[in-house]
Scaffold this motif. Sequence first.
Motif, PDB file in Angstrom:
ATOM      1  N   GLU A   8       9.537  11.734   9.002  1.00  0.00           N
ATOM      2  CA  GLU A   8      10.186  10.458   8.679  1.00  0.00           C
ATOM      3  C   GLU A   8      11.675  10.496   9.018  1.00  0.00           C
ATOM      4  OE1 GLU A   8      10.837   7.458   4.883  1.00  0.00           O
ATOM      5  OE2 GLU A   8       9.339   9.039   4.767  1.00  0.00           O
ATOM      6  N   SER A   9      12.320  11.624   8.784  1.00  0.00           N
ATOM      7  CA  SER A   9      13.750  11.732   9.079  1.00  0.00           C
ATOM      8  C   SER A   9      14.028  11.747  10.580  1.00  0.00           C
ATOM      9  CB  SER A   9      14.341  12.981   8.418  1.00  0.00           C
ATOM     10  OG  SER A   9      13.918  14.156   9.080  1.00  0.00           O
ATOM     11  N   GLN A  10      13.039  12.127  11.384  1.00  0.00           N
ATOM     12  CA  GLN A  10      13.211  12.203  12.827  1.00  0.00           C
ATOM     13  C   GLN A  10      12.968  10.873  13.533  1.00  0.00           C
ATOM     14  OE1 GLN A  10      10.332  15.220  13.770  1.00  0.00           O
ATOM     15  NE2 GLN A  10      11.851  16.860  13.711  1.00  0.00           N
ATOM     16  N   LEU A  11      12.308   9.951  12.862  1.00  0.00           N
ATOM     17  CA  LEU A  11      11.911   8.698  13.508  1.00  0.00           C
ATOM     18  C   LEU A  11      12.853   7.560  13.139  1.00  0.00           C
ATOM     19  CD1 LEU A  11       8.050   8.813  12.930  1.00  0.00           C
ATOM     20  CD2 LEU A  11       9.329   9.592  14.924  1.00  0.00           C
ATOM     21  N   SER A  12      13.099   6.711  14.106  1.00  0.00           N
ATOM     22  CA  SER A  12      13.852   5.496  13.816  1.00  0.00           C
ATOM     23  C   SER A  12      12.952   4.559  13.009  1.00  0.00           C
ATOM     24  CB  SER A  12      14.287   4.816  15.122  1.00  0.00           C
ATOM     25  OG  SER A  12      13.152   4.272  15.781  1.00  0.00           O
ATOM     26  N   GLU A  13      13.540   3.502  12.504  1.00  0.00           N
ATOM     27  CA  GLU A  13      12.752   2.525  11.742  1.00  0.00           C
ATOM     28  C   GLU A  13      11.652   1.927  12.616  1.00  0.00           C
ATOM     29  OE1 GLU A  13      13.428  -1.716   9.402  1.00  0.00           O
ATOM     30  OE2 GLU A  13      15.159  -0.455   9.845  1.00  0.00           O
ATOM     31  N   THR A  14      11.996   1.636  13.858  1.00  0.00           N
ATOM     32  CA  THR A  14      11.019   1.058  14.789  1.00  0.00           C
ATOM     33  C   THR A  14       9.907   2.053  15.094  1.00  0.00           C
ATOM     34  OG1 THR A  14      12.711  -0.340  15.782  1.00  0.00           O
ATOM     35  CG2 THR A  14      10.719   0.034  17.085  1.00  0.00           C
ATOM     36  N   GLU A  15      10.265   3.314  15.337  1.00  0.00           N
ATOM     37  CA  GLU A  15       9.253   4.344  15.612  1.00  0.00           C
ATOM     38  C   GLU A  15       8.331   4.535  14.412  1.00  0.00           C
ATOM     39  OE1 GLU A  15      11.527   7.337  18.704  1.00  0.00           O
ATOM     40  OE2 GLU A  15      12.061   7.420  16.567  1.00  0.00           O
ATOM     41  N   MET A  16       8.889   4.509  13.214  1.00  0.00           N
ATOM     42  CA  MET A  16       8.072   4.672  12.009  1.00  0.00           C
ATOM     43  C   MET A  16       7.117   3.489  11.849  1.00  0.00           C
ATOM     44  SD  MET A  16       7.579   6.981   9.925  1.00  0.00           S
ATOM     45  CE  MET A  16       7.075   7.430   8.320  1.00  0.00           C
ATOM     46  N   ALA A  17       7.602   2.284  12.123  1.00  0.00           N
ATOM     47  CA  ALA A  17       6.733   1.109  12.042  1.00  0.00           C
ATOM     48  C   ALA A  17       5.596   1.205  13.052  1.00  0.00           C
ATOM     49  CB  ALA A  17       7.548  -0.166  12.283  1.00  0.00           C
ATOM     50  N   MET A  18       5.908   1.637  14.257  1.00  0.00           N
ATOM     51  CA  MET A  18       4.874   1.804  15.283  1.00  0.00           C
ATOM     52  C   MET A  18       3.869   2.880  14.864  1.00  0.00           C
ATOM     53  SD  MET A  18       5.435  -0.371  17.703  1.00  0.00           S
ATOM     54  CE  MET A  18       4.649   0.256  19.146  1.00  0.00           C
ATOM     55  N   PHE A  19       4.364   3.964  14.289  1.00  0.00           N
ATOM     56  CA  PHE A  19       3.489   5.039  13.834  1.00  0.00           C
ATOM     57  C   PHE A  19       2.535   4.537  12.746  1.00  0.00           C
ATOM     58  CE2 PHE A  19       2.707   9.039  11.416  1.00  0.00           C
ATOM     59  CZ  PHE A  19       2.030   9.712  12.411  1.00  0.00           C
ATOM     60  N   MET A  20       3.042   3.710  11.841  1.00  0.00           N
ATOM     61  CA  MET A  20       2.191   3.164  10.788  1.00  0.00           C
ATOM     62  C   MET A  20       1.155   2.206  11.368  1.00  0.00           C
ATOM     63  SD  MET A  20       2.779   4.593   7.928  1.00  0.00           S
ATOM     64  CE  MET A  20       2.957   6.087   8.873  1.00  0.00           C
ATOM     65  N   MET A  21       1.523   1.480  12.419  1.00  0.00           N
ATOM     66  CA  MET A  21       0.553   0.593  13.072  1.00  0.00           C
ATOM     67  C   MET A  21      -0.550   1.410  13.747  1.00  0.00           C
ATOM     68  SD  MET A  21       1.305  -2.356  12.138  1.00  0.00           S
ATOM     69  CE  MET A  21       0.007  -3.121  13.055  1.00  0.00           C
ATOM     70  N   VAL A  22      -0.194   2.566  14.277  1.00  0.00           N
ATOM     71  CA  VAL A  22      -1.213   3.467  14.835  1.00  0.00           C
ATOM     72  C   VAL A  22      -2.171   3.885  13.720  1.00  0.00           C
ATOM     73  CG1 VAL A  22      -1.575   5.769  15.804  1.00  0.00           C
ATOM     74  CG2 VAL A  22       0.188   4.283  16.754  1.00  0.00           C
ATOM     75  N   ASN A  23      -1.630   4.176  12.548  1.00  0.00           N
ATOM     76  CA  ASN A  23      -2.468   4.551  11.411  1.00  0.00           C
ATOM     77  C   ASN A  23      -3.422   3.416  11.033  1.00  0.00           C
ATOM     78  OD1 ASN A  23      -3.379   6.163   9.218  1.00  0.00           O
ATOM     79  ND2 ASN A  23      -2.014   5.051   7.854  1.00  0.00           N
ATOM     80  N   VAL A  24      -2.909   2.199  11.001  1.00  0.00           N
ATOM     81  CA  VAL A  24      -3.752   1.033  10.687  1.00  0.00           C
ATOM     82  C   VAL A  24      -4.874   0.918  11.724  1.00  0.00           C
ATOM     83  CG1 VAL A  24      -3.768  -1.500  10.603  1.00  0.00           C
ATOM     84  CG2 VAL A  24      -1.955  -0.209   9.447  1.00  0.00           C
ATOM     85  N   THR A  25      -4.533   1.106  12.987  1.00  0.00           N
ATOM     86  CA  THR A  25      -5.519   1.009  14.065  1.00  0.00           C
ATOM     87  C   THR A  25      -6.589   2.086  13.926  1.00  0.00           C
ATOM     88  OG1 THR A  25      -3.834   0.084  15.515  1.00  0.00           O
ATOM     89  CG2 THR A  25      -5.807   0.987  16.573  1.00  0.00           C
ATOM     90  N   MET A  26      -6.174   3.316  13.605  1.00  0.00           N
ATOM     91  CA  MET A  26      -7.157   4.401  13.420  1.00  0.00           C
ATOM     92  C   MET A  26      -8.072   4.096  12.237  1.00  0.00           C
ATOM     93  SD  MET A  26      -5.142   7.937  14.405  1.00  0.00           S
ATOM     94  CE  MET A  26      -3.901   7.749  13.137  1.00  0.00           C
ATOM     95  N   ASN A  27      -7.506   3.553  11.168  1.00  0.00           N
ATOM     96  CA  ASN A  27      -8.339   3.195  10.017  1.00  0.00           C
ATOM     97  C   ASN A  27      -9.336   2.105  10.380  1.00  0.00           C
ATOM     98  OD1 ASN A  27      -7.275   5.046   8.198  1.00  0.00           O
ATOM     99  ND2 ASN A  27      -5.655   3.663   7.544  1.00  0.00           N
ATOM    100  N   ALA A  28      -8.903   1.136  11.164  1.00  0.00           N
ATOM    101  CA  ALA A  28      -9.812   0.077  11.608  1.00  0.00           C
ATOM    102  C   ALA A  28     -10.936   0.656  12.462  1.00  0.00           C
ATOM    103  CB  ALA A  28      -9.040  -0.985  12.387  1.00  0.00           C
ATOM    104  N   ALA A  29     -10.595   1.601  13.333  1.00  0.00           N
ATOM    105  CA  ALA A  29     -11.625   2.248  14.166  1.00  0.00           C
ATOM    106  C   ALA A  29     -12.631   2.986  13.294  1.00  0.00           C
ATOM    107  CB  ALA A  29     -10.972   3.205  15.161  1.00  0.00           C
ATOM    108  N   LEU A  30     -12.145   3.675  12.265  1.00  0.00           N
ATOM    109  CA  LEU A  30     -13.047   4.385  11.365  1.00  0.00           C
ATOM    110  C   LEU A  30     -13.957   3.410  10.618  1.00  0.00           C
ATOM    111  CD1 LEU A  30     -10.561   7.047   9.948  1.00  0.00           C
ATOM    112  CD2 LEU A  30     -12.496   7.488  11.482  1.00  0.00           C
ATOM    113  N   LEU A  31     -13.383   2.310  10.144  1.00  0.00           N
ATOM    114  CA  LEU A  31     -14.193   1.307   9.448  1.00  0.00           C
ATOM    115  C   LEU A  31     -15.230   0.672  10.369  1.00  0.00           C
ATOM    116  CD1 LEU A  31     -11.460  -0.451   7.279  1.00  0.00           C
ATOM    117  CD2 LEU A  31     -13.365   0.951   6.450  1.00  0.00           C
ATOM    118  N   ALA A  32     -14.921   0.628  11.653  1.00  0.00           N
ATOM    119  CA  ALA A  32     -15.848   0.056  12.631  1.00  0.00           C
ATOM    120  C   ALA A  32     -16.905   1.067  13.077  1.00  0.00           C
ATOM    121  CB  ALA A  32     -15.072  -0.454  13.839  1.00  0.00           C
TER     122      ALA A  32
END
Length: 80
Positions: A8-32
Motif C-alpha cells: 500500500e505504501s508503494q502504490l499511488s492512490e490511482t494504482e491502489m484503486a486499479m489494484f482493488m478493481m483487479v480484485n473485484v474482477t477476480m472475485n467476479a470470475a470466481l463467482l462465475a
Amino acid sequence: MVDFQVLESQLSETEMAMFMMVNVTMNAALLAGADAKMLIQHLRQHEQNFTALGQKRAAHMFAAAVVMVENASRIKPFKA
C-alpha cells in the motif's frame, strides 16, 4: 511473503484503486465459476516472471493477488 502495508505504501492512490478493481474482477470470475487453482497458477507464473525481470513491486502485486484469490476461494495457500 506478502506485506500489504508495504504494498500500500508503494502504490499511488490511482494504482491502489486499479489494484482493488483487479480484485473485484477476480472475485467476479470466481463467482462465475472460474477455477481458483488455475487462476492462482496463472498469477504465480506472472509473479515469477516479474521476479525474474527484477521488477519486485510488480511481483509483490501478483503475490498479493494470489493471497486475495486464496482468501476469496477459501483454499489453502498453494505451494509452488
